[in-house]
Design a protein around this motif. Structure first.
Motif, PDB file in Angstrom:
ATOM      1  N   ALA A   1      -4.357   0.967  -7.036  1.00 60.03           N
ATOM      2  CA  ALA A   1      -5.697   0.742  -6.477  1.00 60.03           C
ATOM      3  C   ALA A   1      -6.644   1.865  -6.901  1.00 60.03           C
ATOM      4  O   ALA A   1      -7.795   1.610  -7.282  1.00 60.03           O
ATOM      5  N   GLN A   2      -6.161   3.079  -6.834  1.00 60.70           N
ATOM      6  CA  GLN A   2      -6.972   4.235  -7.210  1.00 60.70           C
ATOM      7  C   GLN A   2      -7.467   4.121  -8.649  1.00 60.70           C
ATOM      8  O   GLN A   2      -8.644   4.345  -8.931  1.00 60.70           O
ATOM      9  N   ARG A   3      -6.574   3.754  -9.558  1.00 60.50           N
ATOM     10  CA  ARG A   3      -6.964   3.628 -10.969  1.00 60.50           C
ATOM     11  C   ARG A   3      -7.901   2.444 -11.201  1.00 60.50           C
ATOM     12  O   ARG A   3      -8.842   2.526 -11.981  1.00 60.50           O
TER      13      ARG A   3
ATOM     14  N   ASN B   1      -4.373   4.986   6.034  1.00 60.41           N
ATOM     15  CA  ASN B   1      -4.327   6.020   5.003  1.00 60.41           C
ATOM     16  C   ASN B   1      -5.265   5.667   3.849  1.00 60.41           C
ATOM     17  O   ASN B   1      -6.025   6.515   3.377  1.00 60.41           O
ATOM     18  N   LEU B   2      -5.239   4.423   3.417  1.00 60.13           N
ATOM     19  CA  LEU B   2      -6.126   4.006   2.333  1.00 60.13           C
ATOM     20  C   LEU B   2      -7.577   3.969   2.782  1.00 60.13           C
ATOM     21  O   LEU B   2      -8.476   4.290   2.007  1.00 60.13           O
ATOM     22  N   GLU B   3      -7.790   3.581   4.024  1.00 57.50           N
ATOM     23  CA  GLU B   3      -9.153   3.501   4.565  1.00 57.50           C
ATOM     24  C   GLU B   3      -9.842   4.856   4.504  1.00 57.50           C
ATOM     25  O   GLU B   3     -11.041   4.955   4.241  1.00 57.50           O
ATOM     26  N   ASN B   4      -9.069   5.907   4.707  1.00 58.64           N
ATOM     27  CA  ASN B   4      -9.618   7.257   4.721  1.00 58.64           C
ATOM     28  C   ASN B   4      -9.747   7.873   3.332  1.00 58.64           C
ATOM     29  O   ASN B   4     -10.373   8.911   3.179  1.00 58.64           O
TER      30      ASN B   4
ATOM     31  N   ALA C   1       0.821  -1.207   0.000  1.00 61.83           N
ATOM     32  CA  ALA C   1       0.000   0.000   0.000  1.00 61.83           C
ATOM     33  C   ALA C   1       0.854   1.255   0.000  1.00 61.83           C
ATOM     34  O   ALA C   1       0.459   2.284   0.528  1.00 61.83           O
ATOM     35  N   GLY C   2       2.025   1.170  -0.604  1.00 59.90           N
ATOM     36  CA  GLY C   2       2.871   2.349  -0.752  1.00 59.90           C
ATOM     37  C   GLY C   2       2.366   3.205  -1.904  1.00 59.90           C
ATOM     38  O   GLY C   2       1.199   3.105  -2.318  1.00 59.90           O
ATOM     39  N   LYS C   3       3.241   4.036  -2.457  1.00 58.10           N
ATOM     40  CA  LYS C   3       2.836   4.935  -3.543  1.00 58.10           C
ATOM     41  C   LYS C   3       2.323   4.176  -4.770  1.00 58.10           C
ATOM     42  O   LYS C   3       1.315   4.538  -5.356  1.00 58.10           O
ATOM     43  N   VAL C   4       3.042   3.120  -5.145  1.00 55.57           N
ATOM     44  CA  VAL C   4       2.641   2.361  -6.334  1.00 55.57           C
ATOM     45  C   VAL C   4       1.330   1.632  -6.080  1.00 55.57           C
ATOM     46  O   VAL C   4       0.406   1.684  -6.896  1.00 55.57           O
TER      47      VAL C   4
ATOM     48  N   GLN D   1     -11.463   3.073 -10.226  1.00 48.70           N
ATOM     49  CA  GLN D   1     -12.122   3.953 -11.194  1.00 48.70           C
ATOM     50  C   GLN D   1     -12.718   3.151 -12.344  1.00 48.70           C
ATOM     51  O   GLN D   1     -13.682   3.566 -12.969  1.00 48.70           O
ATOM     52  N   ASP D   2     -12.123   1.989 -12.615  1.00 46.98           N
ATOM     53  CA  ASP D   2     -12.618   1.118 -13.675  1.00 46.98           C
ATOM     54  C   ASP D   2     -13.565   0.044 -13.131  1.00 46.98           C
ATOM     55  O   ASP D   2     -13.799  -0.972 -13.777  1.00 46.98           O
ATOM     56  N   ASP D   3     -14.074   0.274 -11.925  1.00 50.94           N
ATOM     57  CA  ASP D   3     -15.070  -0.598 -11.293  1.00 50.94           C
ATOM     58  C   ASP D   3     -14.590  -2.015 -11.004  1.00 50.94           C
ATOM     59  O   ASP D   3     -15.360  -2.973 -11.083  1.00 50.94           O
ATOM     60  N   HIS D   4     -13.335  -2.152 -10.644  1.00 52.11           N
ATOM     61  CA  HIS D   4     -12.828  -3.455 -10.223  1.00 52.11           C
ATOM     62  C   HIS D   4     -12.992  -3.585  -8.714  1.00 52.11           C
ATOM     63  O   HIS D   4     -13.007  -2.595  -7.984  1.00 52.11           O
ATOM     64  N   ASP D   5     -13.122  -4.808  -8.273  1.00 52.12           N
ATOM     65  CA  ASP D   5     -13.229  -5.129  -6.854  1.00 52.12           C
ATOM     66  C   ASP D   5     -11.798  -5.300  -6.333  1.00 52.12           C
ATOM     67  O   ASP D   5     -11.172  -6.334  -6.579  1.00 52.12           O
ATOM     68  N   VAL D   6     -11.294  -4.276  -5.656  1.00 54.84           N
ATOM     69  CA  VAL D   6      -9.875  -4.237  -5.282  1.00 54.84           C
ATOM     70  C   VAL D   6      -9.692  -4.526  -3.797  1.00 54.84           C
ATOM     71  O   VAL D   6     -10.355  -3.930  -2.944  1.00 54.84           O
TER      72      VAL D   6
END
Length: 164
Positions: free
Chosen positions: A16-18, A38-41, A8-11, A21-26
């Motif tokens: 995950a963000q991208r 950080n990701l939870e928020n 869950a670093g920068k990459v 956006q394409d409606d994948h279950d991540v």
């Protein structure tokens, strides 16, 4: 498609963000409680704190319907081991980020298959936006054989270009 990202670093965050956006279950797995928080928020993804190569943890996530497993931690060894475990659980496509170019350069398709890594990604070779474009192109998960052939050709091109 259900996609698991280890790291869950920068990459991992950008990926995950991208993908959402394409409606994948991540699903994102990371050992760091701070990174998970950080990701939870900030992202609408399923978060799991732990080791991405822990078979019990992966069983809890439910690997039977995972279409792609991407390991992008800062450790080449963790990424490769996580992909190997994911492949053993039946994930059709595994991708490992490596920082050490020699890891990917010295492995042929047969060795990658035995290791359980379909594709090695080195961000020095590929800018993040090209990384995403490549993943998006292959998300439909064409025939496994086609992906392996393409990866082998890509590796040969990289090896050839690095020798020049």
């Amino acid at each position: 498609m259900k996609i698991v990202i280890v790291g869950a670093g920068k990459v991992g965050y950008s990926l995950a963000q991208r993908l959402i956006q394409d409606d994948h279950d991540v699903y994102v797995i990371d050992r760091s409680p701070e990174r998970i928080q950080n990701l939870e928020n900030t992202l609408d993804v399923s978060l799991v704190q732990g080791n991405g190569s822990d078979v019990q943890l992966l069983d809890e996530i439910g690997m039977s319907d995972v279409g792609m497993f991407i390991a992008v931690t800062d450790s080449d060894e963790v990424n490769m081991l996580s992909c190997a475990v994911a492949k053993i659980t039946g994930v059709p496509t595994t991708i490992a980020r490596v920082r050490d170019n020699s890891v990917a350069e010295h492995m042929d398709a047969e060795m990658r298959a035995k290791l359980g890594v379909d594709l090695f990604i080195n961000l020095k070779w590929l800018q993040l936006k090209n990384y995403y474009k490549y993943l998006k192109l292959h998300l439909p998960l064409m025939l496994k054989t086609l992906v392996k052939v393409q990866c082998a050709l890509w590796s040969l091109n990289l090896l050839r270009s690095s020798l020049c």
